[in-house]
Every structure is written in structure tokens, then in C-alpha cells.
Scaffold this motif. Structure first.
Motif, PDB file in Angstrom:
ATOM      1  N   THR A  87       0.847  -1.191   0.000  1.00 19.62           N
ATOM      2  CA  THR A  87       0.000   0.000   0.000  1.00 19.62           C
ATOM      3  C   THR A  87       0.880   1.238   0.000  1.00 19.62           C
ATOM      4  O   THR A  87       1.769   1.365   0.847  1.00 19.62           O
ATOM      5  CB  THR A  87      -0.922   0.019   1.234  1.00 19.62           C
ATOM      6  OG1 THR A  87      -1.748  -1.155   1.210  1.00 19.62           O
ATOM      7  CG2 THR A  87      -1.795   1.270   1.246  1.00 19.62           C
ATOM      8  N   GLN A 136       0.795   4.830   0.959  1.00 15.44           N
ATOM      9  CA  GLN A 136      -0.008   5.720   1.798  1.00 15.44           C
ATOM     10  C   GLN A 136       0.509   7.144   1.613  1.00 15.44           C
ATOM     11  O   GLN A 136       1.710   7.391   1.716  1.00 15.44           O
ATOM     12  CB  GLN A 136       0.092   5.303   3.257  1.00 15.44           C
ATOM     13  CG  GLN A 136      -0.813   6.116   4.163  1.00 15.44           C
ATOM     14  CD  GLN A 136      -0.678   5.658   5.600  1.00 15.44           C
ATOM     15  OE1 GLN A 136       0.390   5.747   6.188  1.00 15.44           O
ATOM     16  NE2 GLN A 136      -1.770   5.145   6.144  1.00 15.44           N
ATOM     17  N   GLU A 184      -0.289  11.228   2.685  1.00 16.78           N
ATOM     18  CA  GLU A 184      -1.004  12.167   3.554  1.00 16.78           C
ATOM     19  C   GLU A 184      -0.588  13.573   3.173  1.00 16.78           C
ATOM     20  O   GLU A 184       0.599  13.833   2.970  1.00 16.78           O
ATOM     21  CB  GLU A 184      -0.637  11.936   5.018  1.00 16.78           C
ATOM     22  CG  GLU A 184      -0.964  10.567   5.533  1.00 16.78           C
ATOM     23  CD  GLU A 184      -0.644  10.429   7.009  1.00 16.78           C
ATOM     24  OE1 GLU A 184      -0.673  11.446   7.739  1.00 16.78           O
ATOM     25  OE2 GLU A 184      -0.353   9.301   7.433  1.00 16.78           O
ATOM     26  N   HIS A 229      -8.309   1.727  -4.022  1.00 19.44           N
ATOM     27  CA  HIS A 229      -7.852   2.901  -3.278  1.00 19.44           C
ATOM     28  C   HIS A 229      -8.880   3.284  -2.229  1.00 19.44           C
ATOM     29  O   HIS A 229     -10.047   2.914  -2.329  1.00 19.44           O
ATOM     30  CB  HIS A 229      -7.559   4.085  -4.218  1.00 19.44           C
ATOM     31  CG  HIS A 229      -8.777   4.719  -4.790  1.00 19.44           C
ATOM     32  ND1 HIS A 229      -9.334   4.330  -5.989  1.00 19.44           N
ATOM     33  CD2 HIS A 229      -9.563   5.727  -4.333  1.00 19.44           C
ATOM     34  CE1 HIS A 229     -10.396   5.063  -6.241  1.00 19.44           C
ATOM     35  NE2 HIS A 229     -10.565   5.919  -5.241  1.00 19.44           N
ATOM     36  N   ARG A 230      -8.392   3.994  -1.218  1.00 20.53           N
ATOM     37  CA  ARG A 230      -9.245   4.536  -0.174  1.00 20.53           C
ATOM     38  C   ARG A 230      -8.841   5.981   0.057  1.00 20.53           C
ATOM     39  O   ARG A 230      -7.656   6.310   0.057  1.00 20.53           O
ATOM     40  CB  ARG A 230      -9.059   3.753   1.139  1.00 20.53           C
ATOM     41  CG  ARG A 230      -9.653   2.370   1.103  1.00 20.53           C
ATOM     42  CD  ARG A 230      -9.228   1.521   2.289  1.00 20.53           C
ATOM     43  NE  ARG A 230      -7.781   1.304   2.386  1.00 20.53           N
ATOM     44  CZ  ARG A 230      -7.069   0.539   1.555  1.00 20.53           C
ATOM     45  NH1 ARG A 230      -7.658  -0.090   0.551  1.00 20.53           N
ATOM     46  NH2 ARG A 230      -5.760   0.381   1.727  1.00 20.53           N
ATOM     47  N   VAL A 264      -5.897  11.466   3.603  1.00 24.32           N
ATOM     48  CA  VAL A 264      -5.032  10.299   3.616  1.00 24.32           C
ATOM     49  C   VAL A 264      -5.529   9.406   2.485  1.00 24.32           C
ATOM     50  O   VAL A 264      -6.708   9.056   2.429  1.00 24.32           O
ATOM     51  CB  VAL A 264      -5.102   9.544   4.960  1.00 24.32           C
ATOM     52  CG1 VAL A 264      -4.235   8.295   4.924  1.00 24.32           C
ATOM     53  CG2 VAL A 264      -4.707  10.458   6.106  1.00 24.32           C
ATOM     54  N   GLU A 286      -4.807   5.818   0.320  1.00 20.95           N
ATOM     55  CA  GLU A 286      -4.131   4.535   0.304  1.00 20.95           C
ATOM     56  C   GLU A 286      -4.394   3.859  -1.030  1.00 20.95           C
ATOM     57  O   GLU A 286      -5.551   3.693  -1.429  1.00 20.95           O
ATOM     58  CB  GLU A 286      -4.602   3.666   1.463  1.00 20.95           C
ATOM     59  CG  GLU A 286      -4.233   4.261   2.813  1.00 20.95           C
ATOM     60  CD  GLU A 286      -4.671   3.427   3.987  1.00 20.95           C
ATOM     61  OE1 GLU A 286      -4.007   3.522   5.021  1.00 20.95           O
ATOM     62  OE2 GLU A 286      -5.680   2.694   3.880  1.00 20.95           O
ATOM     63  N   ASP A 317      -3.514   0.417  -3.236  1.00 21.19           N
ATOM     64  CA  ASP A 317      -3.070  -0.962  -3.067  1.00 21.19           C
ATOM     65  C   ASP A 317      -2.494  -1.536  -4.360  1.00 21.19           C
ATOM     66  O   ASP A 317      -3.046  -1.310  -5.445  1.00 21.19           O
ATOM     67  CB  ASP A 317      -4.233  -1.841  -2.610  1.00 21.19           C
ATOM     68  CG  ASP A 317      -4.752  -1.457  -1.242  1.00 21.19           C
ATOM     69  OD1 ASP A 317      -3.943  -1.003  -0.404  1.00 21.19           O
ATOM     70  OD2 ASP A 317      -5.969  -1.612  -1.007  1.00 21.19           O
ATOM     71  N   THR A 374       4.699  10.392   2.583  1.00 21.21           N
ATOM     72  CA  THR A 374       4.391   9.097   1.970  1.00 21.21           C
ATOM     73  C   THR A 374       5.140   7.971   2.661  1.00 21.21           C
ATOM     74  O   THR A 374       6.170   8.181   3.305  1.00 21.21           O
ATOM     75  CB  THR A 374       4.777   9.090   0.471  1.00 21.21           C
ATOM     76  OG1 THR A 374       6.188   9.239   0.355  1.00 21.21           O
ATOM     77  CG2 THR A 374       4.069  10.187  -0.289  1.00 21.21           C
ATOM     78  N   SER A 392       1.482  -5.538   3.708  1.00 23.61           N
ATOM     79  CA  SER A 392       0.493  -6.209   4.531  1.00 23.61           C
ATOM     80  C   SER A 392       1.172  -7.288   5.373  1.00 23.61           C
ATOM     81  O   SER A 392       1.992  -8.055   4.867  1.00 23.61           O
ATOM     82  CB  SER A 392      -0.583  -6.833   3.633  1.00 23.61           C
ATOM     83  OG  SER A 392      -1.545  -7.483   4.408  1.00 23.61           O
TER      84      SER A 392
END
Length: 93
Positions: free
Chosen positions: A3, A5, A7, A35-36, A48, A50, A52, A86, A91
């Protein structure tokens, strides 16, 4: 799974989201599986994200593209406020 990440502060969420939706780095072709987008409940000027990936190299390559092609361009990132933070996560389960 890996992932990326990201922000960062933003000036306006709707403007930021429109730029994100234009997808200047072609997330699907870059290997993004999903993505989230999250926002702190106490800060409407922060996001934020994320992204994947199956492979670490895909995340690293997309991060390099974001740094080179998006975050340095006011046209591509009109609502960005400050420098993104970043990290690439793996996982653990």
C-alpha cells in the motif's frame, strides 16, 4: 500486498477530489488494485490516500510519477497544500 499511503494538506476537498478523479498518473495502468480516501474527523483540510498494489515496485514507480509529474504541477495538483508525506506499507497478515 503493498500500500502506498499518502497524507497531505489540501486547500479545498472538492477541488482536490476533482484533480484526483482526473487521474493524471493512470492508476489502473500503474497497477493500483483499489484505493481509499480518508479524512480526519477534526481536519477538513487534510486527506489520507491509500493505493493498493500486488508488487512493491509498482508502488515505488507510481510514487516517483506523483513526485515528478503531479505534485510539482499546480495544474495537476491545484488544491495541494504543502508537501505530501508518503510511505509504502506491506500487509502483515
Amino acid at each position: 500486498m503493498f500500500t502506498l499511503q499518502i497524507e497531505h494538506g489540501i486547500r479545498d476537498f472538492d477541488m482536490w477530489k476533482a484533480a484526483f478523479d482526473r487521474d493524471p498518473v493512470n492508476r489502473a495502468a500503474s497497477g493500483v488494485l483499489s484505493h481509499r480516501i480518508c479524512r480526519p474527523v477534526d481536519d477538513s483540510h487534510y486527506v489520507v490516500v491509500e493505493l493498493d498494489f500486488n508488487e512493491r515496485g509498482q508502488a515505488e514507480k507510481l510514487l516517483a510519477n506523483l513526485k515528478d509529474r503531479v505534485w510539482n504541477s499546480p495544474a495537476a495538483a491545484p488544491a495541494l497544500n504543502g508537501s505530501p508525506q508518503t510511505r509504502i506499507l506491506e500487509s502483515a497478515d
